[in-house]
Design an enzyme around this catalytic site. Structure first.
Site, PDB file in Angstrom:
ATOM      1  N   ASP A 187       0.825  -1.204   0.000  1.00 29.26           N
ATOM      2  CA  ASP A 187       0.000   0.000   0.000  1.00 29.26           C
ATOM      3  C   ASP A 187       0.862   1.258   0.000  1.00 29.26           C
ATOM      4  O   ASP A 187       1.952   1.291   0.578  1.00 29.26           O
ATOM      5  CB  ASP A 187      -0.897   0.005   1.241  1.00 29.26           C
ATOM      6  CG  ASP A 187      -1.635   1.312   1.419  1.00 29.26           C
ATOM      7  OD1 ASP A 187      -2.525   1.580   0.595  1.00 29.26           O
ATOM      8  OD2 ASP A 187      -1.309   2.062   2.360  1.00 29.26           O
ATOM      9  N   GLU A 239       1.011  -0.572  -5.172  1.00 30.30           N
ATOM     10  CA  GLU A 239      -0.029   0.429  -5.360  1.00 30.30           C
ATOM     11  C   GLU A 239       0.694   1.746  -5.643  1.00 30.30           C
ATOM     12  O   GLU A 239       1.105   2.453  -4.726  1.00 30.30           O
ATOM     13  CB  GLU A 239      -0.907   0.544  -4.106  1.00 30.30           C
ATOM     14  CG  GLU A 239      -2.117   1.438  -4.346  1.00 30.30           C
ATOM     15  CD  GLU A 239      -2.591   2.173  -3.111  1.00 30.30           C
ATOM     16  OE1 GLU A 239      -3.778   2.539  -3.079  1.00 30.30           O
ATOM     17  OE2 GLU A 239      -1.799   2.412  -2.197  1.00 30.30           O
TER      18      GLU A 239
END
Length: 462
Positions: free
Chosen positions: A120, A175
């Site tokens: 993330d 990401e």
């Protein structure tokens, strides 16, 4: 997602307090292990959404001020705080931080048998600005200069190198929205070591179009450019909708397309309205063209496969701690009286077709982007798989000429207008399409097809 323990439910799992704990909200650690074992038995690969880009500011149950100082695991002062996320930022130069992070990755693999990680907030890690208010152009000077946080980048390289060396089955996904060059090349080549990145610009593009433009005015050249804008040799995971689009304050693609009529007009026994007809047609086309052009992998956000309405929201002060929207309505797709089943059938058909023609592992060639006709044509997949999209709201084309590099007899293999997908059934699937040796759109051969309005059709060699 949201497996690593987090005290604040409304953070959606992105303000982690306990890095070595599975969230107690969903069950016990043994139940998580049983879930992963069952997924493996079914032949599924399981990824963990790992948050190593930042951490919760909580002091009593988090890492913040662990030794009583402002630093310890984090940068001291302003550099240690993410201004938008209200979270703490790690100091990847510290040996104990590296030991903590790398052991955390190994622990999730060896304790729970995860097959891969989706990292993330990689864009936030890569730049001192955290990418805030920065519209990246793709020029190399934006990636290889003083703006890049080399400490974070080296940590990511180290993490990827360790994971791939120790666990050959491992898949890592970034990401990352800036398009950092070489991020998805092996560390031995000087790359970041990720296997692929999420194509985050794609769901952003679709939501922007649905919010700001009528589909009559869509710029197909710009859409195709966005879908194909990636570096050769660096794999992208395509997706049309993400959790960001479905969160409170925004709406799912289906809800943008059909809005309040989804509450009253999704029954099979109610008359088909123009809003629902348009929404179902474009929902299928948006997913298919993203699947076909957007990358080397496909991601479906839960519920998007059947056109989930409304949005997601978690208990917080702003909604009086309500759980009402903290759910997915799986009952909608199971109700055979509702039209959601057609969108779900379309999802199944797309995936089955990819299993047969393997387009994700093949490079595409776009031969036509015609803004006046609202037609896109490209080739991607085995057996000369030919994709034809007509986004025009009202014009259907008889005898429309399309180019192909493959000579032979073609048949329809997927049709968004088929009645099994709640279409009008305007195409005859028994029709055979023969190519001629007349070049068209820079392709060696051509053929003529009938393409109704707001319909996507795929042809393949018989």
């Amino acid at each position: 997602m949201a497996i690593m323990e987090h005290a604040y439910y409304a953070s959606f799992g992105y303000q982690v307090t306990s890095f070595f704990a599975a969230s107690s909200r969903f069950g016990t650690p043994e139940e998580l292990k049983a879930l992963i074992d069952e997924a493996h038995r079914l032949g599924l690969v399981v990824f963990l959404d790992v948050v190593h880009s930042h951490a919760s500011t909580n002091v009593l149950d988090g890492l913040n001020k662990f030794d009583g100082t402002d630093s310890c695991y984090f940068h001291a002062g302003a550099r240690g705080v993410h201004s938008l996320w209200d979270s703490r930022l790690f100091n990847y130069l510290e040996w104990e931080v590296l030991r903590f992070m790398l052991s955390n990755l190994r622990w999730w693999v060896e304790e729970y048998h995860f097959d891969g990680f989706r990292f993330d907030g990689v864009s936030s890690m890569l730049y001192h600005s955290h990418g805030i208010a920065h519209a990246f152009s793709g020029d190399y000077h934006e990636y290889f200069g003083l703006a890049t946080d080399t400490e974070s980048l080296v940590y990511l390289m180290l993490a990827n190198y360790m994971l791939h060396e120790l666990y050959p089955f491992m898949i890592t996904i970034a990401e990352e929205v800036s398009g950092m060059a070489t991020l998805c090349r092996p560390v031995r080549e000087g790359g970041g070591g990720f296997d692929c990145r999420l194509a985050m610009a794609l769901p952003d593009k679709w939501i922007k179009l649905l919010k700001e433009w009528k589909d009559d005015d869509w710029d197909l050249d710009n859409i195709v450019s966005t879908l194909t804008n990636r570096r050769y040799g660096e794999a992208n995971i395509a997706y049309a909708e993400s959790h960001d689009q479905a969160l409170v304050g925004d709406k799912t693609i289906a809800f943008w397309l059909m809005d309040a009529e989804m509450y009253h007009c999704m029954s099979d026994i109610s008359p088909m309205t123009s809003v629902i007809e348009r929404g179902l047609a474009l929902h299928k086309m948006i997913r298919l063209i993203t699947y076909g052009l957007g990358g080397e992998g496909w991601l479906n956000f839960m519920g998007n496969e059947f056109g989930h309405p409304e949005w997601l929201d978690f208990p917080r002060k702003g909604n009086n701690q309500s759980y009402h929207y903290a759910r997915r309505q799986w009952n909608l797709v199971d109700d055979q009286l509702l039209r959601y089943k057609y969108l779900n059938a379309w999802d199944r058909a797309m995936n089955n077709l990819e299993e047969k023609y393997h387009w994700l592992s093949i490079t595409q060639y776009v031969s036509r982007k015609h803004n006046d006709d609202k037609v896109v044509v490209f080739e991607r997949g085995e057996k000369g798989l030919l994709w034809v999209f007509n986004f025009h709201p009202s014009k259907s084309y008889t005898g429309y000429r399309v180019g192909t590099q493959t000579a032979g007899k073609f048949r329809i293999v997927l049709d968004s207008d088929a009645k099994e997908f709640c279409g009008q059934g305007r195409l005859d699937h028994s029709t055979e399409f023969f190519t001629s040796n007349d070049p068209w759109d820079n392709r060696q051969c051509s053929l003529y097809v009938y393409i109704p309005c707001r319909v996507a059709v795929l042809f393949a060699l018989d």
